[in-house]
Design a protein around this motif. Sequence first.
Motif, short mmCIF file in Angstrom:
data_model
loop_
_atom_site.label_atom_id
_atom_site.label_comp_id
_atom_site.label_asym_id
_atom_site.label_seq_id
_atom_site.Cartn_x
_atom_site.Cartn_y
_atom_site.Cartn_z
N LEU A 137 10.79 -64.54 -8.51
CA LEU A 137 11.27 -64.36 -9.88
C LEU A 137 12.74 -64.73 -9.96
N GLN A 138 13.08 -65.60 -10.92
CA GLN A 138 14.44 -66.13 -11.01
C GLN A 138 15.21 -65.59 -12.20
N GLU A 139 14.52 -65.39 -13.31
CA GLU A 139 15.21 -64.97 -14.54
C GLU A 139 14.25 -64.21 -15.45
N VAL A 140 14.76 -63.21 -16.16
CA VAL A 140 13.93 -62.39 -17.06
C VAL A 140 14.63 -62.25 -18.41
N GLY A 141 13.87 -62.46 -19.48
CA GLY A 141 14.35 -62.18 -20.83
C GLY A 141 13.42 -61.16 -21.47
N ALA A 142 13.96 -60.27 -22.30
CA ALA A 142 13.12 -59.21 -22.86
C ALA A 142 13.46 -58.96 -24.32
N ARG A 143 12.42 -58.61 -25.11
CA ARG A 143 12.58 -58.17 -26.49
C ARG A 143 11.70 -56.93 -26.66
N PHE A 144 12.26 -55.90 -27.31
CA PHE A 144 11.54 -54.65 -27.49
C PHE A 144 11.35 -54.39 -28.99
N PHE A 145 10.12 -54.05 -29.36
CA PHE A 145 9.77 -53.91 -30.76
C PHE A 145 9.45 -52.46 -31.17
N ASP A 146 8.88 -51.69 -30.25
CA ASP A 146 8.46 -50.33 -30.62
C ASP A 146 8.30 -49.49 -29.36
N GLU A 147 8.36 -48.18 -29.51
CA GLU A 147 8.06 -47.28 -28.41
C GLU A 147 6.56 -47.05 -28.34
N SER A 148 6.09 -46.67 -27.16
CA SER A 148 4.67 -46.38 -27.02
C SER A 148 4.47 -45.09 -26.25
N TYR A 149 3.61 -44.23 -26.81
CA TYR A 149 3.29 -42.95 -26.18
C TYR A 149 1.82 -42.91 -25.77
N ARG A 150 1.28 -44.09 -25.49
CA ARG A 150 -0.12 -44.20 -25.07
C ARG A 150 -0.26 -45.40 -24.14
N GLN A 151 -1.46 -45.63 -23.68
CA GLN A 151 -1.72 -46.77 -22.79
C GLN A 151 -1.29 -48.09 -23.45
N VAL A 152 -0.74 -48.98 -22.64
CA VAL A 152 -0.37 -50.30 -23.13
C VAL A 152 -1.10 -51.35 -22.29
N ARG A 153 -1.16 -52.56 -22.84
CA ARG A 153 -1.79 -53.65 -22.10
C ARG A 153 -0.92 -54.90 -22.19
N ALA A 154 -0.83 -55.60 -21.09
CA ALA A 154 -0.05 -56.84 -21.03
C ALA A 154 -1.00 -58.02 -21.12
N VAL A 155 -0.62 -59.00 -21.92
CA VAL A 155 -1.45 -60.19 -22.11
C VAL A 155 -0.60 -61.43 -21.84
N MET A 156 -1.12 -62.30 -21.01
CA MET A 156 -0.46 -63.57 -20.72
C MET A 156 -1.50 -64.68 -20.79
N THR A 157 -1.22 -65.69 -21.60
CA THR A 157 -2.11 -66.84 -21.70
C THR A 157 -1.35 -68.09 -21.30
N VAL A 158 -2.06 -69.01 -20.67
CA VAL A 158 -1.44 -70.24 -20.17
C VAL A 158 -2.29 -71.43 -20.62
N GLU A 159 -1.66 -72.37 -21.31
CA GLU A 159 -2.36 -73.57 -21.76
C GLU A 159 -2.80 -74.40 -20.55
N SER A 160 -3.93 -75.09 -20.69
CA SER A 160 -4.45 -75.88 -19.59
C SER A 160 -3.47 -76.96 -19.15
N THR A 161 -2.77 -77.56 -20.11
CA THR A 161 -1.81 -78.62 -19.77
C THR A 161 -0.66 -78.06 -18.93
N VAL A 162 -0.25 -76.82 -19.22
CA VAL A 162 0.85 -76.20 -18.48
C VAL A 162 0.44 -75.91 -17.04
N ARG A 163 -0.70 -75.24 -16.86
CA ARG A 163 -1.11 -74.89 -15.49
C ARG A 163 -1.42 -76.14 -14.67
N GLU A 164 -2.00 -77.16 -15.29
CA GLU A 164 -2.28 -78.39 -14.56
C GLU A 164 -0.99 -79.08 -14.13
N GLN A 165 0.02 -79.04 -14.99
CA GLN A 165 1.31 -79.66 -14.65
C GLN A 165 2.00 -78.91 -13.52
N VAL A 166 1.93 -77.57 -13.56
CA VAL A 166 2.54 -76.76 -12.50
C VAL A 166 1.90 -77.09 -11.15
#
Length: 218
Positions: A137-166
């Motif tokens: 990990l080289q660099e991290v940027g963050a934005r916070f919108f709301d507090e949470s007092y319950r379970q949370v879930r993280a979602v990450m999607t990657v376009e096919s062109t991006v993963r193929e290029q990597v």
Amino acid sequence: MESDKSNQKGGSFSPLLNRFLGQAAELAREAAQSPIGERVKKQMTQLVVEKGPQVSKIVKSYASEMGNPQSLGMGLEVVKRDESGIEVTLPHRWRNRGLRGDVSTSALLTLAEFTAESYWTELLALSVPGPTIKIKLQEVGARFFDESYRQVRAVMTVESTVREQVVEDLIANGTVQAKSTVEIFQRGDKKVAEFTLQWNMHLKEQADQHTDSKETAN
């Protein structure tokens, strides 16, 4: 009584899970303690991917906690993973709470880092034959919108062109940089936070040369 219910719920799946949990835990412990941890991580990925989606999901979540002291006890669980992305849940338990009782900033960051690194580690282990891959990990940027007092879930999607290029650039050049955006939601798809993570990825030979050059300079 609780253990009886758990065994009944597992049904015919329990023997299969128990069989591979031992192998997964052993590999995770070795990865945490051994200088060849990256090779072990790749073996771990190959082991669980072969065993079907249900075994894969549970074993990876269990082994990740065993192999990463920072996330131990957080309850991170991979609930969905394929080529297009990954989804990980984080329960609202004591270990993950801040002073006000909401999910802490550090827990959210760990969730985001775990989500992105888990995705890239598996994708590259399956896509790049032979050499071990080092992800940093080289660099991290963050934005916070709301507090949470319950379970949370993280979602990450990657376009096919991006993963193929990597994958293509990593094979061709031995090193590549990739940016990941991880969104974190609570119930009702209400966004809690968003993290942008910049990764450096090297084939083992490139990573060793990079380390040697830094030591020489020092």
